[in-house]
Enzyme design. Sequence first.
Site, PDB file in Angstrom:
ATOM      1  CG  MET A  47      -1.727  -0.983   1.173  1.00  0.00           C
ATOM      2  SD  MET A  47      -3.498  -0.649   2.095  1.00  0.00           S
ATOM      3  CE  MET A  47      -3.037  -0.552   3.539  1.00  0.00           C
ATOM      4  N   GLY A  48       2.080   1.149  -0.459  1.00  0.00           N
ATOM      5  CA  GLY A  48       2.974   2.332  -0.428  1.00  0.00           C
ATOM      6  C   GLY A  48       3.451   2.805   0.927  1.00  0.00           C
ATOM      7  CE1 TYR A  49       4.921   8.224   4.235  1.00  0.00           C
ATOM      8  CE2 TYR A  49       5.488   6.861   5.905  1.00  0.00           C
ATOM      9  CZ  TYR A  49       5.507   8.176   5.533  1.00  0.00           C
ATOM     10  OH  TYR A  49       6.057   9.213   6.037  1.00  0.00           O
TER      11      TYR A  49
ATOM     12  CG  HIS B  30       8.598   0.594   6.238  1.00  0.00           C
ATOM     13  ND1 HIS B  30       9.032  -1.067   6.411  1.00  0.00           N
ATOM     14  CD2 HIS B  30       7.272   0.397   6.340  1.00  0.00           C
ATOM     15  CE1 HIS B  30       7.946  -1.858   6.541  1.00  0.00           C
ATOM     16  NE2 HIS B  30       6.791  -0.891   6.651  1.00  0.00           N
TER      17      HIS B  30
ATOM     18  N   GLY C  46      11.229  -2.690   5.468  1.00  0.00           N
ATOM     19  CA  GLY C  46      10.569  -3.960   5.568  1.00  0.00           C
ATOM     20  C   GLY C  46      10.103  -4.363   4.116  1.00  0.00           C
ATOM     21  CG  HIS C  47       7.025  -1.981   2.312  1.00  0.00           C
ATOM     22  ND1 HIS C  47       6.965  -0.834   2.962  1.00  0.00           N
ATOM     23  CD2 HIS C  47       5.960  -2.519   2.130  1.00  0.00           C
ATOM     24  CE1 HIS C  47       5.745  -0.778   3.657  1.00  0.00           C
ATOM     25  NE2 HIS C  47       5.102  -1.784   3.138  1.00  0.00           N
TER      26      HIS C  47
END
Length: 282
Positions: A30-32, A34, A36-37
């Site tokens: 879902m964007g934003y 960090h 972790g992504h």
Amino acid sequence: MDILKTKADMQAWSADKKRQGKTISFVPTMGYLHKGHVSLLDIGRPLSDELVLSIFVNPTQFSPDEDLDAYPSNTANDLDLAQKAGVTAVFLPDKSQMYGPDYQTHVFLDHLPQYLCGRSRPVHFGGVATVVTKLFNIVMPDVAIFGKKDFQQLAIIRQMVKDLDFNIRIIGGEIIREEDGLAMSSRNAYLTTAQRASAVCLSRAISLLKQRVAQGVRSVPDLVREMETFILSFDHTRVDYIEVCHPRTLEPVEIIQAETLVALAVQVGKSRLIDNALIGPS
């Protein structure tokens, strides 16, 4: 890096890669973004010829009283991180692309959504299952990577893929944490300085449980009471749930006898934070 904003363009891109005999790894977000992504992208990159990222804040997994309108966004930074991580295509649809004016179809699971986050977020996992089904049909991946921080979501996706016969390998990426143990989350952006100091209560409560289990405590009600008392000793906290359960079925257990999942959700200020860990009796 290709940026694709319509379902037709994304499907055509993937179909062309398939015709060339190439495989696709996929990380839905879902964007934003960090770290972790980015760790999920790092897992996916060597597994296939192409690496696809999607960015879509899915409205169907939010109830009316949740934070859809306030969900953090920084698309320019997301695209920069994606390019640095070796993403070859970004699917960036808007709501009208994913849900037209006459949209009527939804995907639900019978049992797994009844536990943990599903109790306080009753519409959430139906929205997740629906949008992930759509994304799988649009992107056509061979491999998809999801973070273990959302353990229930990962379990639901695995069950859905099995039940609906998707020929997609599902991989879980480990939880990425800040130096003080806080699990990385886009919602951490909501925390004030004082709330950020209290947010470490989740990971520290898990550490407390592990310590007590190592000391021989096996009674789940006793362990949960200790964890809740510990969490509420921090300012700005409210416990949504603390559950100790079977890691596959998510059914609660009363005594820790085998590998078990501890999962918790805590409201810290305006942010609803989650964390989990697998624990054993030895």
